[in-house]
Design a protein around this motif. Structure first.
Motif, PDB file in Angstrom:
ATOM      1  N   MET A 125      -5.867  -0.817  -6.497  1.00 17.27           N
ATOM      2  CA  MET A 125      -4.570  -1.393  -6.119  1.00 17.27           C
ATOM      3  C   MET A 125      -4.492  -1.652  -4.623  1.00 17.27           C
ATOM      4  N   LEU A 126      -4.974  -0.665  -3.830  1.00 19.25           N
ATOM      5  CA  LEU A 126      -4.953  -0.845  -2.377  1.00 19.25           C
ATOM      6  C   LEU A 126      -5.765  -2.081  -1.994  1.00 19.25           C
ATOM      7  N   LEU A 127      -6.883  -2.298  -2.690  1.00 18.92           N
ATOM      8  CA  LEU A 127      -7.729  -3.451  -2.372  1.00 18.92           C
ATOM      9  C   LEU A 127      -7.053  -4.765  -2.764  1.00 18.92           C
ATOM     10  N   THR A 128      -6.341  -4.777  -3.910  1.00 23.19           N
ATOM     11  CA  THR A 128      -5.661  -6.029  -4.269  1.00 23.19           C
ATOM     12  C   THR A 128      -4.629  -6.393  -3.216  1.00 23.19           C
ATOM     13  N   ALA A 129      -3.964  -5.367  -2.650  1.00 23.21           N
ATOM     14  CA  ALA A 129      -2.945  -5.666  -1.650  1.00 23.21           C
ATOM     15  C   ALA A 129      -3.563  -6.357  -0.445  1.00 23.21           C
ATOM     16  N   SER A 130      -4.831  -6.052  -0.157  1.00 26.76           N
ATOM     17  CA  SER A 130      -5.483  -6.610   1.027  1.00 26.76           C
ATOM     18  C   SER A 130      -6.431  -7.750   0.705  1.00 26.76           C
ATOM     19  N   ALA A 131      -6.564  -8.102  -0.578  1.00 26.74           N
ATOM     20  CA  ALA A 131      -7.540  -9.128  -0.944  1.00 26.74           C
ATOM     21  C   ALA A 131      -7.139 -10.471  -0.347  1.00 26.74           C
ATOM     22  N   ASN A 132      -8.094 -11.110   0.291  1.00 27.27           N
ATOM     23  CA  ASN A 132      -7.827 -12.422   0.878  1.00 27.27           C
ATOM     24  C   ASN A 132      -8.878 -13.409   0.391  1.00 27.27           C
ATOM     25  N   ASP A 133      -9.404 -13.140  -0.780  1.00 29.38           N
ATOM     26  CA  ASP A 133     -10.481 -13.953  -1.301  1.00 29.38           C
ATOM     27  C   ASP A 133     -10.464 -13.788  -2.816  1.00 29.38           C
ATOM     28  N   LYS A 156       0.835  -1.199   0.000  1.00 30.48           N
ATOM     29  CA  LYS A 156       0.000   0.000   0.000  1.00 30.48           C
ATOM     30  C   LYS A 156       0.869   1.248   0.000  1.00 30.48           C
ATOM     31  N   SER A 157       1.995   1.198   0.711  1.00 31.32           N
ATOM     32  CA  SER A 157       2.903   2.346   0.660  1.00 31.32           C
ATOM     33  C   SER A 157       3.381   2.567  -0.757  1.00 31.32           C
ATOM     34  N   ILE A 158       3.752   1.477  -1.448  1.00 27.49           N
ATOM     35  CA  ILE A 158       4.225   1.590  -2.833  1.00 27.49           C
ATOM     36  C   ILE A 158       3.155   2.240  -3.702  1.00 27.49           C
ATOM     37  N   PHE A 159       1.912   1.761  -3.579  1.00 23.74           N
ATOM     38  CA  PHE A 159       0.842   2.269  -4.443  1.00 23.74           C
ATOM     39  C   PHE A 159       0.590   3.748  -4.181  1.00 23.74           C
ATOM     40  N   LEU A 160       0.571   4.137  -2.890  1.00 19.59           N
ATOM     41  CA  LEU A 160       0.286   5.542  -2.578  1.00 19.59           C
ATOM     42  C   LEU A 160       1.385   6.449  -3.114  1.00 19.59           C
ATOM     43  N   VAL A 161       2.637   6.023  -2.942  1.00 19.04           N
ATOM     44  CA  VAL A 161       3.747   6.837  -3.441  1.00 19.04           C
ATOM     45  C   VAL A 161       3.676   6.945  -4.961  1.00 19.04           C
ATOM     46  N   ALA A 162       3.416   5.819  -5.625  1.00 20.33           N
ATOM     47  CA  ALA A 162       3.360   5.833  -7.089  1.00 20.33           C
ATOM     48  C   ALA A 162       2.258   6.778  -7.562  1.00 20.33           C
ATOM     49  N   ALA A 163       1.090   6.725  -6.908  1.00 21.89           N
ATOM     50  CA  ALA A 163      -0.014   7.594  -7.321  1.00 21.89           C
ATOM     51  C   ALA A 163       0.355   9.058  -7.136  1.00 21.89           C
ATOM     52  N   MET A 164       1.028   9.371  -6.022  1.00 24.53           N
ATOM     53  CA  MET A 164       1.411  10.771  -5.784  1.00 24.53           C
ATOM     54  C   MET A 164       2.367  11.259  -6.861  1.00 24.53           C
ATOM     55  N   VAL A 165       3.381  10.463  -7.162  1.00 22.34           N
ATOM     56  CA  VAL A 165       4.370  10.891  -8.159  1.00 22.34           C
ATOM     57  C   VAL A 165       3.704  11.042  -9.523  1.00 22.34           C
ATOM     58  N   VAL A 166       2.837  10.080  -9.881  1.00 20.54           N
ATOM     59  CA  VAL A 166       2.182  10.148 -11.187  1.00 20.54           C
ATOM     60  C   VAL A 166       1.325  11.405 -11.288  1.00 20.54           C
ATOM     61  N   LEU A 167       0.614  11.753 -10.213  1.00 19.39           N
ATOM     62  CA  LEU A 167      -0.228  12.953 -10.245  1.00 19.39           C
ATOM     63  C   LEU A 167       0.612  14.216 -10.416  1.00 19.39           C
ATOM     64  N   MET A 168       1.728  14.277  -9.665  1.00 16.55           N
ATOM     65  CA  MET A 168       2.601  15.452  -9.776  1.00 16.55           C
ATOM     66  C   MET A 168       3.126  15.581 -11.191  1.00 16.55           C
ATOM     67  N   VAL A 169       3.593  14.461 -11.742  1.00 14.47           N
ATOM     68  CA  VAL A 169       4.194  14.502 -13.071  1.00 14.47           C
ATOM     69  C   VAL A 169       3.137  14.840 -14.118  1.00 14.47           C
ATOM     70  N   SER A 170       1.906  14.363 -13.904  1.00 10.86           N
ATOM     71  CA  SER A 170       0.869  14.559 -14.920  1.00 10.86           C
ATOM     72  C   SER A 170       0.489  16.034 -15.065  1.00 10.86           C
ATOM     73  N   THR A 171       0.820  16.871 -14.073  1.00 10.92           N
ATOM     74  CA  THR A 171       0.493  18.289 -14.204  1.00 10.92           C
ATOM     75  C   THR A 171       1.193  18.883 -15.420  1.00 10.92           C
ATOM     76  N   ARG A 172       2.370  18.338 -15.746  1.00 10.42           N
ATOM     77  CA  ARG A 172       3.101  18.818 -16.919  1.00 10.42           C
ATOM     78  C   ARG A 172       2.370  18.448 -18.208  1.00 10.42           C
TER      79      ARG A 172
END
Lengths: 168, 495
Positions: free
Chosen positions: B113-121, B75-91
């Protein structure tokens, strides 16, 4: 002497296979509309299989939603795009060989697995009426159900975005 | 019901809905603010996630949703990736019509993505994977006035739908043989299930669907075309978030749910790992388009990661987690550069990068660090990530000779990849023809995102110890003996 339901199962399963085949490889007609109509018949045969499994609600939904609404949408699209008869594509030996190999391999694995499988001892677990289905949907499967609603929202936003004439 | 465990997912979904609504009242020229607001929101969610308010380990919704070390790490990976992608997309905002919806869709994909990380079913796994995939169908074809973008969208749609069909068929077979879709329940009776051919086929078909997400051979066909056609920020998210989502599920399935089977199938996995790595490297050689090249690089890296899955030991699982963390930062760094360079021009050919060393020293330096790390040169993150993966495989050499062959083949793939990564660097500093000389200037948010990635890539390479222990803790909960007992473990703070 097989039971009556067994006979029905074979009848519906055979019809589903036959109509499915005619849907993708009809030797008499290459019109997309004919294919779509055979898909409707396939779906109706599948609904028969659902009834044999006591999944009455699913069978009804199958006919109402798929055979009714979704297929009408298919036909609309086919007619709007004014699709003509498909050209007969030339098949190369390699394509036919590779396709046949894949089909035979997958069919072989599946048939072996089905033969080896043991049917569940306890029989049918849930009667497929609306009440037990709704109960499952709102208790055990609540989370996936809610995620589905988000998915549908995304799909709606996407359709509007991709089909709108002018986006500011 | 313990629904407070879902606070992270809930907040991100709410943020997405908020952006969608706020878009109605914001002037088209000021839409970039939405990306800043969303990034700030994600940063707040990230502090909750990494801080003391994070939900404790446990399950919710009848064991369907699981919070554990692995889930928190990804989840940390996904959140960081989303933040960087949003910042970069402003360009890129000027070229994306409907930028408000773009931001909202990125957030909804993040929820998936956050849900896949926690999916147990298997049911939740399928639904959340579809949430990601459906969002990406739209994101890939977002520049609908560009033919290549629409073409990429259609290709992704057709391959994605086929993969989803395989997967849902596999899940029905699993349910039919195991009479359950819950990961814990299946893990508890895996010994008995391993004898059922129906279950094996179901699992194999599920892996087909996941193989599509991580673009492993032979499900890699879509990758180069889609990577090239999609808008650059979307490609960045596809290469990082979507791929990591596939791998978190493969990790959970291979190490947590059916470890005995995946150990038995290690030769199968090994074969696909080697073919994937070599395929990506060889095909990358002939490319002149940077985004397409990154597509082949992504295939090749999927091969290396599968090597860690095939190793089936503790080092393997933690190495996969570490590799993905390093890979995400490195790839985001490269794509941030690619976004800035391609934001004004039409082409992402090598020539567009010609003379970047003079046109923007900062951008060229950032891209160089990213590419060198991807190639796996020592002081950077990519080197240590590969080293650890190979070590995991090397530990198996003693009992299985084939692992030695696989490591040698992977080394060949690494050496080949040197050539094409350095091809871009050569184009930037020593262009063949005097290319255009207009300077490009990355905006402040892009600069910020790039500096963060550069710092992460260098720190992970120079001081890997911290992340190694985090990765080890993250995968510690996986393993055959875990079922529900694992929840007693103390929560792992993921950074």
């Amino acid at each position: 002497m097989p039971a009556f339901t067994d006979l029905l199962f074979y009848a519906f399963a055979g019809l589903a296979l036959l109509f499915g085949f005619l849907c993708v490889a009809n030797p008499f007609s290459r019109s997309p509309v004919t294919s779509a109509m055979f898909l409707v018949l396939t779906i109706i045969a599948l609904a028969g299989l659902f009834i044999l499994l006591h999944a009455f609600f699913l069978a009804a939904v199958q006919i109402l939603v798929y055979a009714g609404a979704v297929m009408v949408l298919f036909l609309f699209v086919i007619m709007l795009l004014d699709l003509k008869e498909e050209d007969r594509r030339k098949m190369r030996g390699f394509t036919i060989g590779a396709g046949a190999l894949a089909v035979v391999a997958i069919a072989g694995i599946l048939i072996r697995a089905v033969i080896a499988a043991q049917p569940l001892a306890q029989g049918i677990l849930v009667e497929g009426e609306t009440k037990p289905l709704g109960k499952l949907l709102f208790t055990q499967y609540l989370l996936p159900f809610e995620v589905m609603s988000l998915l549908l929202l995304v799909a709606m936003v996407g359709v509007i975005l991709l089909s709108k004439k002018e986006i500011k | 019901m313990n629904s407070s465990l879902l606070v992270i997912e809930f907040l991100v979904a709410l943020l997405g809905l908020g952006v969608l609504l706020a878009d109605l009242w914001i002037a088209p020229s000021a839409r970039r603010t939405l990306a800043y607001v969303a990034t700030t929101g994600l940063l707040l969610v990230f502090t909750i996630h990494a801080g003391a308010l994070a939900p404790a380990d446990g399950t919710a919704f009848g064991g369907m949703f699981l919070v554990d070390g692995l889930a928190n790490f990804f989840k940390s990976i996904f959140l960081v990736a989303a933040m960087v992608v949003l910042m970069v997309s402003t360009r890129f905002a000027d070229r994306l019509n409907g930028y408000g919806e773009f931001v909202a869709l990125i957030l909804f994909a993040t929820v998936g993505m956050l849900l896949t990380a926690s999916a147990n079913d298997f049911i939740l796994m399928f639904v959340s994977l579809e949430l990601i995939t459906v969002t990406f169908y739209i994101l890939v074809s977002f520049q609908r006035n560009r033919l290549s973008s629409v073409e990429a969208g259609v290709k992704y749609l057709i391959f994605g739908a086929l993969a989803a069909a395989f997967m849902v068929f596999g899940i029905t077979l699993i349910f039919g043989s195991a009479n359950s879709t819950n990961f814990f329940e299946i893990a508890a009776k895996q010994g008995e299930l391993a004898k059922s051919p129906v279950f094996l086929i179901g699992l194999l078909l599920t892996f087909v669907g996941l193989g599509f997400k991580i673009s492993a051979f032979p499900f890699q066909m879509w990758t180069p075309d889609v990577y090239q056609g999609a808008p650059a920020p979307v490609t960045a998210f596809l290469a990082t978030g979507s791929k990591a989502a596939g791998f978190v599920l493969i990790l959970r399935l291979a190490y947590g749910v059916v470890p005995e089977l995946s150990a038995k199938w290690s030769h199968l996995l090994l074969g696909f790992a080697v073919i994937t790595a070599l395929y990506g490297s060889f095909c990358g050689l002939a490319q002149r388009s940077v985004k397409r090249l990154m597509g082949y690089s992504s295939i090749s890296n999927a091969g290396f990661l599968l090597l860690g899955i095939a190793a089936a030991n503790d080092t393997g699982s933690s190495a996969v987690a570490f590799f993905l963390a390093a890979y995400v930062f490195t790839t985001l760094l490269v794509f941030a550069g690619v976004t800035v360079v391609t934001a004004d021009g039409e082409t992402d050919d090598f020539s567009a990068f010609g003379g970047l060393g003079q046109r923007s020293p900062f951008l060229a330096a950032g891209l160089t660090i990213g590419l060198v790390s991807l190639a796996g040169v020592p002081p950077l993150a990519g080197f240590f990530a590969k080293f650890w993966l190979f070590k995991a495989a090397a530990l198996r050499v003693a009992d299985d000779r084939w692992f030695l062959v696989a490591i040698l083949a992977a080394c060949v793939a690494v050496v080949i990849s040197f050539y094409y990564y350095f091809g871009i660097i050569r184009a930037m500093y020593w262009p063949r023809h005097t290319a255009e000389s207009t300077p490009v200037e990355p905006s402040i948010p892009v600069r910020l995102a790039m500096v963060t990635c550069i710092a992460a890539v260098i720190l992970m390479g120079v001081f890997p110890g911290g992340l190694v222990s985090v990765a080890r803790q993250a995968v510690a909960g996986l393993g055959p003996a875990t079922a529900p007992a694992a929840h007693a473990a103390p929560p792992v703070a993921a950074h």
